[in-house]
Design an enzyme around this catalytic site. Structure first.
Site, PDB file in Angstrom:
ATOM      1  CB  ALA A 197      44.600  40.869  58.758  1.00 58.17           C
ATOM      2  N   GLY A 198      41.651  42.491  58.295  1.00 57.62           N
ATOM      3  CA  GLY A 198      40.240  42.406  58.696  1.00 57.62           C
ATOM      4  C   GLY A 198      39.320  42.051  57.542  1.00 57.62           C
ATOM      5  NE  ARG A 249      31.065  48.504  59.346  1.00 57.63           N
ATOM      6  CZ  ARG A 249      31.626  49.551  59.944  1.00 57.63           C
ATOM      7  NH1 ARG A 249      30.957  50.686  60.042  1.00 57.63           N
ATOM      8  NH2 ARG A 249      32.843  49.463  60.444  1.00 57.63           N
ATOM      9  CD  GLN A 277      45.428  39.767  62.677  1.00 54.42           C
ATOM     10  OE1 GLN A 277      44.919  40.423  61.769  1.00 54.42           O
ATOM     11  NE2 GLN A 277      45.245  40.057  63.945  1.00 54.42           N
ATOM     12  CG  ASN A 316      43.238  41.154  12.027  1.00 57.62           C
ATOM     13  OD1 ASN A 316      42.046  41.186  11.725  1.00 57.62           O
ATOM     14  ND2 ASN A 316      43.662  41.282  13.269  1.00 57.62           N
ATOM     15  NE  ARG A 333      40.534  46.423  19.662  1.00 59.22           N
ATOM     16  CZ  ARG A 333      40.703  45.100  19.463  1.00 59.22           C
ATOM     17  NH1 ARG A 333      41.300  44.357  20.371  1.00 59.22           N
ATOM     18  NH2 ARG A 333      40.275  44.533  18.349  1.00 59.22           N
ATOM     19  NE  ARG A 380      36.624  48.941  -9.401  1.00 64.84           N
ATOM     20  CZ  ARG A 380      37.231  50.120  -9.247  1.00 64.84           C
ATOM     21  NH1 ARG A 380      37.622  50.521  -8.057  1.00 64.84           N
ATOM     22  NH2 ARG A 380      37.423  50.894 -10.284  1.00 64.84           N
TER      23      ARG A 380
END
Ligand code: UD1
Ligand code: CA
Length: 487
Positions: free
Chosen positions: A37-38, A42, A99, A412, A359, A466
């Site tokens: 909970a602190g 630092r 807390q 796409n 990916r 083409r």
């Protein structure tokens, strides 16, 4: 005061006495609390301290997992500062206690009382900023608590420089009778070198009963969990100290340099385990493997390799150099060189790279070949198919033994929606083809190089789309002459 003998266990790293005790422990339900909970001032961060990651896992989650590996089914995490973020990040595998105001470690532990209200047995307590505590050690601490019947088994260690730690106070018979925090200590007490490292196993009923008797009349105006040792002593109970020799595992993280140091220790530990299990790690210094990664025997990790998340590497694979695998599966015998693979699968014996990017749920079948400057997103790529150079495939289903020529692109995306490209088994797509999805290239068909394919190509057909070649004999020579020669 009951006449209980002082019980100190010196537990080195390789102490193996835990095994026997562990079996006896099996019947006791073990609970555990993480104090998180602190604020962690630092760290100099907007992010709650516990959410700073080590090898991709939030530090507080590592602490909680250690409890879980020690046998706690559902650790309770005491949250406060940034608690909502912690709950969201860690999800419901854990119980949470709030807390709201950070009134000290003793108060924090008391906040877990409701979560553990039905529990009458041992409860481990660890700080949320000590991610390296070995589950084996926690098990032994619980075992010592069980064996001795002490109200508390507490980890201590002897430090050359104990500055900042709570010092263990012992009575004339050597029994722990209290802990004094640095800020409250007299010069004589500061000279004591045995310190508290905030790792405990308490008898739960005694813990919650005595926590309510703690006072905050100390230098920091806080309720100290460390004061439990004095409270137990005055109550006629006993605290047993279990001395830790491997101080590395107690490393606390209070700033970002300590975060980096802790990451280095965890990284080395993980790499060592893989190495001992049969993985060749060519350069441990530049290899990062997350705690949830699995690697099969006889695989090799080359320098600058990063394996993150739920990555699984099979046996006999070669990964790297300069490769990142994130939530990737690489099947047996595959190789991935200088590439980035995320949320994708590389089939057995496939070769990926150098310089490939897979990916978005891409799946390569076995024996596939994906070469340099090839990107694939959400692609099913069949066994023995090849896209060896300079290609983008997105949202595509590619059959087996397909050859995708250099420079092939699936179009796409039409600016609004993504569309699928289908390429049948054995098709040959000539170099520099543009496949405008949705489109299907039939089984066994051939697409002429440089084609822009807008319409489906039937099975076994040839498609050429083409402009045809125009030839003008002698044109270049005539032009040179007109321009006055040369060039
Ligand atoms: C604590 C011990 C000290 C010990 C040291 C070892 C106390 C009073 N002191 O000091 O004897 O040597 O650990 O690392 O326990 N926390 C809360 N709520 C609070 C205060 C703290 O949840 O109100 C949590 C923090 O988030 C942290 C843990 O408790 O994870 C430890 O708190 P911290 O302030 O770091 O204690 P130390 O000063 O290190
Ligand atoms: Ca601390």
């Amino acid at each position: 005061m009951p006449n209980v003998r002082l019980f100190i266990l010196d537990l080195g790293k390789h102490n193996s006495s835990g095994g026997v005790i562990r079996t006896r422990m099996a019947e006791r339900v073990l609970e555990g609390i993480v104090l998180a909970a602190g604020k962690g001032t630092r760290m100099r961060s907007d992010l709650p301290k516990g959410l700073h990651r080590i090898l991709g896992v939030p530090m507080v989650e590592l602490a909680a997992r250690n409890l879980r590996k020690a046998g706690v089914t559902r650790p309770t995490i005491v949250v406060g500062h940034g608690g909502d973020q912690i709950v969201e990040a860690l999800g419901d595998g854990y119980a949470y206690a709030w807390q709201r105001e950070q009134l000290g470690t003793g108060h924090a532990a008391l906040c877990a009382e409701t979560a553990l209200k039905d529990h009458d047995g041992p409860v481990l307590i660890v700080p949320g900023d000590a991610p390296l505590i070995e589950p084996d050690f926690l098990r032994r601490l619980a075992a010592v608590q069980a064996e001795t019947g002490a109200a508390c088994a507490m980890a201590t260690c002897v430090m050359d420089d104990p500055f900042g730690y709570g010092r263990i106070l012992r009575d004339a018979e050597g029994r722990p009778m209290g802990i004094v925090e640095e800020k409250d200590a007299t010069p004589e007490q500061k000279a004591l070198r045995e310190v508290c490292v905030s790792v405990y196993c308490f008898q739960a009923r005694t813990l919650f009963r005595l926590l309510k008797t703690l006072r905050n009349d100390n230098a920091q105006g806080e309720y100290y969990l460390t004061d439990m040792v004095g409270a137990i002593y005055r109550d006629g109970g006993n605290t047993v100290c279990v001395r830790v020799q491997d101080t590395e595992m107690l490393m606390g993280v209070n700033d970002r340099w300590q975060l980096a140091e802790a990451a280095r220790v965890l990284r080395t530990r993980i790499l060592r385990a893989h190495a001992l299990a049969g993985v060749t790690i060519v350069d441990p210094g530049s290899t990062h493997v997350g705690p949830d990664v699995e690697i099969g025997a006889d695989s090799t990790l080359l320098p600058n390799t990063v394996l993150e998340g739920r990555t699984v590497v099979g046996a006999g694979c070669a990964i790297g150099p300069n490769t990142v695998l994130r939530n990737a599966t690489v099947e047996d015998g595959a190789s991935v060189v200088c590439s980035f693979v995320a949320d994708s699968t590389v089939g057995a014996g496939s070769r990926v790279g150098p310089f490939a990017h897979l990916r978005g749920g891409t799946r390569l079948g076995s024996g596939a070949r994906v070469g340099n400057f090839v990107e694939m997103k959400n692609v099913e790529f069949g066994a023995s198919s090849s896209a060896a150079h300079l290609t983008y495939l997105g949202d595509a289903s590619v059959g087996e033994s397909v050859n995708v020529g250099a420079g092939t692109i699936t179009c796409n995306y039409d600016g609004f929606t993504k569309h699928r490209t289908r390429i049948g088994d054995g098709a040959f797509v000539g170099s520099n083809s543009t496949l405008i999805a949705p489109v299907t290239i039939g089984e066994g068909s051939v697409v002429g190089a440089g084609s822009v394919i807008r319409h489906d190509v039937p099975k076994d057909a040839l498609a050429i789309a083409r402009a045809d070649q125009v030839l003008k004999e002698g044109w270049a020579a005539r032009r040179r002459e007109a321009k006055g020669g040369k060039k």
